[in-house]
Design a protein around this motif. Structure first.
Motif, PDB file in Angstrom:
ATOM      1  N   ILE A 113     -25.984  44.331  -1.379  1.00 63.94           N
ATOM      2  CA  ILE A 113     -26.331  45.526  -0.603  1.00 63.94           C
ATOM      3  C   ILE A 113     -27.837  45.498  -0.389  1.00 63.94           C
ATOM      4  O   ILE A 113     -28.604  45.329  -1.342  1.00 63.94           O
ATOM      5  N   VAL A 114     -28.278  45.643   0.854  1.00 62.05           N
ATOM      6  CA  VAL A 114     -29.701  45.511   1.148  1.00 62.05           C
ATOM      7  C   VAL A 114     -30.325  46.863   1.460  1.00 62.05           C
ATOM      8  O   VAL A 114     -29.639  47.831   1.814  1.00 62.05           O
ATOM      9  N   SER A 115     -31.650  46.901   1.348  1.00 64.82           N
ATOM     10  CA  SER A 115     -32.364  48.134   1.670  1.00 64.82           C
ATOM     11  C   SER A 115     -32.217  48.443   3.156  1.00 64.82           C
ATOM     12  O   SER A 115     -32.393  47.559   3.997  1.00 64.82           O
ATOM     13  N   PRO A 116     -31.927  49.692   3.500  1.00 68.89           N
ATOM     14  CA  PRO A 116     -31.772  50.051   4.911  1.00 68.89           C
ATOM     15  C   PRO A 116     -33.086  50.221   5.655  1.00 68.89           C
ATOM     16  O   PRO A 116     -33.092  50.342   6.878  1.00 68.89           O
ATOM     17  N   ARG A 170     -37.581  52.011  11.921  1.00 70.79           N
ATOM     18  CA  ARG A 170     -36.181  51.810  12.290  1.00 70.79           C
ATOM     19  C   ARG A 170     -35.400  51.521  11.008  1.00 70.79           C
ATOM     20  O   ARG A 170     -35.931  50.948  10.056  1.00 70.79           O
ATOM     21  N   TYR A 171     -34.148  51.942  10.985  1.00 74.71           N
ATOM     22  CA  TYR A 171     -33.339  51.731   9.792  1.00 74.71           C
ATOM     23  C   TYR A 171     -32.045  51.012  10.153  1.00 74.71           C
ATOM     24  O   TYR A 171     -31.583  51.056  11.303  1.00 74.71           O
ATOM     25  N   HIS A 172     -31.467  50.327   9.152  1.00 72.26           N
ATOM     26  CA  HIS A 172     -30.386  49.376   9.388  1.00 72.26           C
ATOM     27  C   HIS A 172     -29.254  49.581   8.374  1.00 72.26           C
ATOM     28  O   HIS A 172     -29.457  50.170   7.310  1.00 72.26           O
ATOM     29  N   PHE A 173     -28.089  49.072   8.709  1.00 70.43           N
ATOM     30  CA  PHE A 173     -26.947  49.198   7.806  1.00 70.43           C
ATOM     31  C   PHE A 173     -27.115  48.281   6.597  1.00 70.43           C
ATOM     32  O   PHE A 173     -27.460  47.108   6.746  1.00 70.43           O
ATOM     33  N   PRO A 174     -26.857  48.793   5.388  1.00 65.65           N
ATOM     34  CA  PRO A 174     -27.076  48.000   4.167  1.00 65.65           C
ATOM     35  C   PRO A 174     -25.976  46.991   3.877  1.00 65.65           C
ATOM     36  O   PRO A 174     -26.128  46.124   3.028  1.00 65.65           O
TER      37      PRO A 174
END
Length: 299
Positions: A113-116, A170-174
């Motif tokens: 699981i990565v940082s969003p 900007r944010y992304h799916f983890p």
């Protein structure tokens, strides 16, 4: 007595600890820690009018002159920008900039699981029923933060990613999954700075926020929460339905500090040990979007 201790953050890349530079620190401390500021605090932070006005200005060409000073004062690395600095038409155009993909590598392992987002991370490996405590003495509730869907996350796990003006917004799916539900919740726009968190307002239960539920193959149903804050003109989700891949863009925040909260069902993930250790010591960890923050339990 007001807590005047500096905010200490651990840089994950170097392992060094540093004192965070807070834009407008004197004003934030006055607004949240000085008893004479109560009336103004209600005017500014319980009303969205000031933030909307700020948002309009930062969307205008008149704000372009703020770009170069911000890059210099905040130490922002222009070599990561996908577009050239002189191409930005407003401060918000710069603020929601895209980065070169190679500047934010990420693990393709499905169990990671990565940082969003870029930001300062606190993790809570096991909630006390529905309670999490990001600042000493300040208790927050997922029941209040997520009034409609919180029951499934009791005794679960939670990560807070706090963004500052210097960060990529900007944010992304983890992880990969399928969006099943989303909701916008209206509210105030308190600062998300730890100074404010430790001074009374329930940022997570009172601020404007949006949440998205995402069904995943191995991590259960993940709840992705965007929390607005003072000066944030908008929470803009660019993908709000269907199948999503890890690190696909989910959306962006316009100008201002802001926060993302990831909430996991009990027993689904194990956070990275460095984040657990730093959080237990009351220290945030500076991470970049795409860096691994957890593994699927049992993987």
């Amino acid at each position: 007595m007001a807590d005047t201790a500096p905010i200490r953050v651990v840089d994950r890349d170097t392992g060094t600890e540093f004192e965070e530079v807070i834009l407008g620190e004197k004003y934030i401390r006055w607004a949240y820690q000085d008893s004479t500021s109560n009336v103004l605090e209600r005017l500014l932070f319980r009303s969205t009018i000031v933030s909307k006005i700020m948002g309009l200005w930062y969307d205008s060409a008149l704000s372009r002159g703020k770009i170069a000073p911000a890059i210099k004062d905040l130490g922002i690395d222009e070599t990561e920008f996908l577009e050239t600095t002189d191409s930005f038409k407003s401060f918000n155009d710069f603020f929601i900039r895209h980065l070169k993909p190679e500047s934010r590598p990420f693990s393709t392992d499905d169990n990671d699981i990565v940082s969003p987002a870029d930001g300062r991370v606190l993790v809570f490996p096991s909630l006390q029923q529905d309670i999490f405590v990001p600042v000493k003495g300040s208790r927050f509730s997922i029941h209040k933060m997520l009034p409609d869907v919180s029951d499934r996350y009791v005794n679960g796990a939670l990560a807070i990613v706090r963004l500052c003006p210097a960060d990529y917004h900007r944010y992304h799916f983890p992880c990969a999954g399928r969006i099943t539900d989303s909701k916008d919740i209206s509210g105030a726009l308190h600062s998300v700075n730890p100074i404010a968190l430790g001074s009374g307002p329930d940022v997570f239960g009172e601020n404007k926020r949006s949440y998205t539920l995402m069904d995943t193959e191995n991590a259960g149903t993940v709840c992705f929460v965007e929390v607005g804050a003072f000066g944030v003109g908008s929470i803009v989700n660019t993908q709000s339905s269907g199948e999503v891949g890890k690190m696909d863009e989910k959306g962006y925040f316009k100008f201002g500090g802001s926060t993302i909260v990831l909430v996991f069902e009990a027993g689904k993930v194990n956070f990275s040990q460095d984040l657990i250790d730093n959080s237990a010591a009351g220290k945030e960890t500076l991470v970049k979007v795409g860096q691994t923050i957890a593994r699927i339990s049992g993987a």
